[in-house]
Motif scaffolding. Structure first.
Motif, PDB file in Angstrom:
ATOM      1  N   ARG A  29      -2.216   0.552  -8.092  1.00  0.00           N
ATOM      2  CA  ARG A  29      -3.027   1.167  -9.149  1.00  0.00           C
ATOM      3  C   ARG A  29      -3.692   2.420  -8.565  1.00  0.00           C
ATOM      4  O   ARG A  29      -3.837   2.525  -7.334  1.00  0.00           O
ATOM      5  N   TYR A  41       3.559 -12.020  -5.462  1.00  0.00           N
ATOM      6  CA  TYR A  41       2.406 -11.897  -4.560  1.00  0.00           C
ATOM      7  C   TYR A  41       2.537 -12.960  -3.478  1.00  0.00           C
ATOM      8  O   TYR A  41       2.952 -14.081  -3.769  1.00  0.00           O
ATOM      9  N   GLY A  42       2.154 -12.650  -2.254  1.00  0.00           N
ATOM     10  CA  GLY A  42       2.194 -13.656  -1.209  1.00  0.00           C
ATOM     11  C   GLY A  42       1.230 -13.344  -0.081  1.00  0.00           C
ATOM     12  O   GLY A  42       0.793 -12.201   0.101  1.00  0.00           O
ATOM     13  N   SER A  80      -2.704  -9.349   0.970  1.00  0.00           N
ATOM     14  CA  SER A  80      -1.466  -9.911   0.428  1.00  0.00           C
ATOM     15  C   SER A  80      -0.367  -8.859   0.353  1.00  0.00           C
ATOM     16  O   SER A  80      -0.644  -7.661   0.285  1.00  0.00           O
ATOM     17  N   ARG A 100       4.056  -5.445  -7.037  1.00  0.00           N
ATOM     18  CA  ARG A 100       3.579  -4.607  -8.142  1.00  0.00           C
ATOM     19  C   ARG A 100       3.246  -3.208  -7.633  1.00  0.00           C
ATOM     20  O   ARG A 100       2.999  -3.005  -6.440  1.00  0.00           O
ATOM     21  N   ASP A 136      -4.196 -16.841  -6.530  1.00  0.00           N
ATOM     22  CA  ASP A 136      -4.219 -17.555  -7.808  1.00  0.00           C
ATOM     23  C   ASP A 136      -4.050 -19.069  -7.621  1.00  0.00           C
ATOM     24  O   ASP A 136      -3.913 -19.565  -6.499  1.00  0.00           O
ATOM     25  N   TYR A 167      -3.581  -4.187  -0.847  1.00  0.00           N
ATOM     26  CA  TYR A 167      -2.334  -4.944  -0.708  1.00  0.00           C
ATOM     27  C   TYR A 167      -1.416  -4.198   0.237  1.00  0.00           C
ATOM     28  O   TYR A 167      -1.605  -3.002   0.484  1.00  0.00           O
ATOM     29  N   GLU A 221       2.034 -18.780   1.333  1.00  0.00           N
ATOM     30  CA  GLU A 221       2.217 -19.180  -0.064  1.00  0.00           C
ATOM     31  C   GLU A 221       2.669 -17.948  -0.825  1.00  0.00           C
ATOM     32  O   GLU A 221       2.441 -16.823  -0.367  1.00  0.00           O
TER      33      GLU A 221
HETATM   34  P1  5GP Z   1      -3.930  -8.052  -9.340  1.00  0.00           P
HETATM   35  O1  5GP Z   1      -2.531  -7.571  -9.635  1.00  0.00           O
HETATM   36  O2  5GP Z   1      -4.831  -7.884 -10.538  1.00  0.00           O
HETATM   37  O3  5GP Z   1      -4.490  -7.410  -8.086  1.00  0.00           O
HETATM   38  O4  5GP Z   1      -3.866  -9.610  -9.043  1.00  0.00           O
HETATM   39  C1  5GP Z   1      -3.320 -10.472  -9.964  1.00  0.00           C
HETATM   40  C2  5GP Z   1      -3.485 -11.914  -9.512  1.00  0.00           C
HETATM   41  O5  5GP Z   1      -2.738 -12.159  -8.344  1.00  0.00           O
HETATM   42  C3  5GP Z   1      -4.921 -12.322  -9.207  1.00  0.00           C
HETATM   43  O6  5GP Z   1      -5.180 -13.558  -9.871  1.00  0.00           O
HETATM   44  C4  5GP Z   1      -4.922 -12.522  -7.715  1.00  0.00           C
HETATM   45  O7  5GP Z   1      -5.849 -13.526  -7.321  1.00  0.00           O
HETATM   46  C5  5GP Z   1      -3.500 -12.960  -7.473  1.00  0.00           C
HETATM   47  N1  5GP Z   1      -3.080 -12.733  -6.096  1.00  0.00           N
HETATM   48  C6  5GP Z   1      -3.354 -11.667  -5.305  1.00  0.00           C
HETATM   49  N2  5GP Z   1      -2.794 -11.832  -4.118  1.00  0.00           N
HETATM   50  C7  5GP Z   1      -2.154 -13.026  -4.114  1.00  0.00           C
HETATM   51  C8  5GP Z   1      -1.415 -13.760  -3.151  1.00  0.00           C
HETATM   52  O8  5GP Z   1      -1.201 -13.356  -2.011  1.00  0.00           O
HETATM   53  N3  5GP Z   1      -0.915 -14.947  -3.545  1.00  0.00           N
HETATM   54  C9  5GP Z   1      -1.119 -15.453  -4.789  1.00  0.00           C
HETATM   55  N4  5GP Z   1      -0.605 -16.658  -5.056  1.00  0.00           N
HETATM   56  N5  5GP Z   1      -1.816 -14.806  -5.730  1.00  0.00           N
HETATM   57  C10 5GP Z   1      -2.329 -13.600  -5.388  1.00  0.00           C
END
Ligand code: 5GP
Length: 186
Positions: free
Chosen positions: A43, A80-81, A36, A40, A102, A52, A71
């Motif tokens: 980390r 996020y996408g 994706s 953000r 998500d 990412y 999406e």
């Molecule tokens: P984190 O910041 O902890 O890596 O992810 C936070 C949330 O973003 C998680 O629930 C993850 O599933 C969601 N997420 C990660 N990549 C994508 C994406 O490409 N699209 C969407 N809609 N959610 C995402």
């Protein structure tokens, strides 16, 4: 026969999506996991292009406006996408594709690609999820509360998914997902 198919894995934060994907990909390296884009900050230990693709908001907005995202959603103040092109290329090449996104993202994929299989990873119970999130110890209590509120909303939507897999045992959940993705076991 391995069937090329798009599978979407969703579930509340802390349920163990990352661990599950890791186990499935160790067993089945042919599974292609979408990387994706996000606004953000990385980390510690995260590498651009691996967990990412890290972009600024202007680039994210450009990609969204140009239709380059299958999406997208905002989460905890970041965007996020899923880049569309690589997903379409992998499916066309016959590879099984996995998205870990998500609830809002899963809904958008369902609308854009009705043949996608939507899998919801659920904790054994809400209390168990709360224990895991607190036990992770990586977030302050206010952030844990936000994640739990969001988890409650996400868990209320599990009926929208084709299948619910309960993550009570990681190996068993992985076997379930492998079966759902119809991956060959050789
Ligand atoms: P984190 O910041 O902890 O890596 O992810 C936070 C949330 O973003 C998680 O629930 C993850 O599933 C969601 N997420 C990660 N990549 C994508 C994406 O490409 N699209 C969407 N809609 N959610 C995402």
């Amino acid at each position: 026969m391995t069937q090329a198919r798009l599978t979407v894995l969703s579930g509340p934060s802390g349920v163990g999506k990352g661990s599950l994907v890791r186990v499935v990909r160790e067993q089945h390296p042919q599974v292609w996991l979408s990387v994706s884009v996000t606004t953000r900050a990385p980390r510690p230990g995260e590498t651009d292009g691996v967990e990412y693709r890290f972009v600024d908001q202007a680039e994210f907005d450009r990609m969204a406006a140009a239709g380059e995202l299958l999406e997208h959603d905002a989460h905890m103040g970041a965007s996020y996408g899923t880049p569309r092109g690589p997903v379409e290329e992998q499916l066309a090449a016959g590879n099984p594709v996995l998205l870990e996104i998500d609830l809002m993202g899963a809904r958008q994929v369902r609308a854009a690609m009705p043949d996608a299989q939507l899998v919801f990873l659920a904790p054994p119970s809400f209390d168990e999820l709360a224990r895991r999130l607190v036990g992770r110890g990586t977030e302050d209590p206010a952030k844990v509360r936000v994640r739990l509120d969001r988890a409650r909303i996400e868990m209320a939507a599990e009926d929208e998914f084709d299948v619910v897999v309960v993550n009570d045992d990681l190996e068993a959940a992985a076997a379930r997902l492998v079966a759902l993705m119809e991956l060959s076991t050789d």
